[in-house]
Design a protein around this motif. Sequence first.
Motif, short mmCIF file in Angstrom:
data_model
loop_
_atom_site.label_atom_id
_atom_site.label_comp_id
_atom_site.label_asym_id
_atom_site.label_seq_id
_atom_site.Cartn_x
_atom_site.Cartn_y
_atom_site.Cartn_z
N TYR A 1 55.37 44.70 20.10
CA TYR A 1 55.95 45.76 19.28
C TYR A 1 55.01 46.96 19.16
N TRP A 2 53.72 46.70 18.90
CA TRP A 2 52.80 47.82 18.67
C TRP A 2 52.68 48.70 19.91
N LEU A 3 52.71 48.05 21.08
CA LEU A 3 52.60 48.82 22.32
C LEU A 3 53.84 49.69 22.50
N ALA A 4 55.01 49.09 22.33
CA ALA A 4 56.27 49.83 22.50
C ALA A 4 56.32 51.03 21.56
N THR A 5 55.96 50.81 20.30
CA THR A 5 56.06 51.87 19.30
C THR A 5 55.07 53.00 19.60
#
Lengths: 227, 510
Positions: free
Chosen positions: A170-174
Amino acid sequence: MAIKAVRPSFFIYWDADERRFSGFNQTKNAFRLYPRLSTQICVPFFCFFYVPRGVGTGFMGMKKADYLTGLALILLSIYVLVESWRMPRLEHLQVHPLSIPGIVPAFLAVVLLIFGLILVARSVKAGGHRLGWTRENTKKIFSEPGIQRLQLTAVLTIGYAGILVGRIPYWLATAVFIFVFILVFEWRSGMPAKERSRIGVVAAILAVIVTTAVSYTFERLFLVTLP
Amino acid sequence: MDVLLENLKLFLSAIGGFIAPLALFHMAWSTLLGIVIGALPGLTATMGVALITTLTYKLPPDLAILVLICVYVGAIYGGSRTAILINIPGTPANAATTLDGFPLAKQGLAGRAMGVATSGSVLGSIIGMFFLATLAPLLGNYALKFQSYEFFWLAIFGIVISGHLTALDDPIKGWIAGFLGLLSAMVGQEGIHAYDRFTYGTTELMGGFALIPAMVGAFGLAEVLSVMKNPQAEMAKNPQDSVIPKLEDITKYWRTIVRSGLIGTVIGIIPGVGEDIGAWVSYAAARRKSKEREKFGKGSVEGLMAAETGNNAVVPGAIIPVLTLAIPGSAPAAVLLAAMFIHGIRPGPMIMVEAPFFVYQVVAMVFFATIAILIYGIALTKPLLKVLAIPRTRLMPVVFVLCVIGSYAITSRLFDIWVMVGFGVFGFILREMKYPMAPLVLGIILGDLLDKNLRRGLVLTDGDITPFFTRPICLVLWLITFISILMTIEPARRGLQRVFRAVWPERKPG
């Protein structure tokens, strides 16, 4: 008055402004409006309806959209009607025939069908069925700056929510989403490299801050397992 | 008299309950956040309340609802800043504010205009709050008489009236939006025989579309898309004169204030008709009654006052049906309703029996939010305007990140994110074609009510539809519904006008 022709028609309607019946039919490439029922017999194989006075005059800007929406609504309501018909009647449970699952969707579909027919009728009256789709028109629409920004936004947001989230952490995508979004919209062609790198730094900082804050709040404070 | 005193006592004890450091802290940040959300074009009250709902899962129910109401009141007020300074309504509720607010700002009276907006908003909230406190208990008791027949008509009535009033140019679009909402509520397991409708074997669809993801999509993603599509807004200029409200403006226009407050409250009570309509109707009424009609649209203090009083009075008005009928009076109130369900509060006709104190707690929440906007309006206006300088290319991606995580966090299902995206794209397309969003959302909420009560009613009467038309409340509801539809058809409207004129002969003006 001699009858000139017998024509098949999708819809027949009473036009209150013109005080006459009209019919129309759409085949693959052409749209035909049969203006005078006194000289032509139209055989309806779809529906009859009424176009109230004044309707179809004040909606010129939206007439093409209304025409397409109307057709879509008609298709949708037919689909819902068929599906409601196919829903079980639960006779073996001896339920009351008016409490069967399909009855309310069918009712809503009938209402939407009527609305769809009205939309189609009044947009046809205003000439909305002539869609005028040519390559030049399409090109012109897609070259408007607003539409281009819209396309970019749609690709970025749907790509992020529909594809990236759930596949990569999630952190990478965001972080990637925010960073790319800002760069895509703030970088202009012919911008000096210094300005570009400044925007890049701002975008990166914002991406890191937002990602950290959101991940921390939801994962640690609200105990949500992030996708 | 006894009842009034009893009400007052409950209200005061509810107020006392919130005078605690933690509650005051939540009030302070949430109202401020609400004002910022309202002031930023592209962040609407509905979207704000929906996104903040996801931040309040872990709070106790009363604090969570307090936060949401503060955001709601703050956002409707905050939108006036943008309307006055840059001629763009911060939320749709402030569209009428631009008509006179911006001309005042151009004359160098931006501060005075903001003062008028502050006093109008505060007084509008207070008038609405008064009716929330007095009408909600009455309506709650009255609603206990409602049976399936009444609830069926209430659903149809809500859709038709909301569709009509939110799309006055072309009511059929409002009705289409409403019925599409009702139809989308049909997806999932139905409530009488537990049959899965339109699910095609997917377990995710069995529960239907969840309301919060659908609303975050229709008001969040759809808004992000249209903000990015539209041309960039101009930058704000800071006001030079004082933003402190003048007593003279209030005493001079007290009639307008009371009238707008009443109109706003009534518009709020009508299902699915929200702040924007409340402001427009109040503005139109003020213009018709005004002695200085020619000033309207050129910087009339009276017009600005009417618009800002009207839209804030809608907020408590819209909460009345939420509490007593579980039917939202406006789009943000729909989120509030969903949030109440998430927190285990069950609004509806039973609320005056099960949790009468909660009604007064809600009144107290509106009261505190009103005090907070007054304080912020006087003390913090100038620093607050700095947020208007945030470019949309930086704000919108952050908003969308919150839309995604907010939809996901309720049940931790990726499916809800897709629901959000689906409703966002669908909502954006509808909005571009001038379909209003409020009836759509109302339809999603009312679909289940309509479904269960129509079928239940028909079973109770064994297929006889007469009770649907002859019971007194039903009679009123369907008559209004049908007249509203007939009025949009030209020949029928003329016929109706003839009938009305025969009954009440028109008086010639003065």
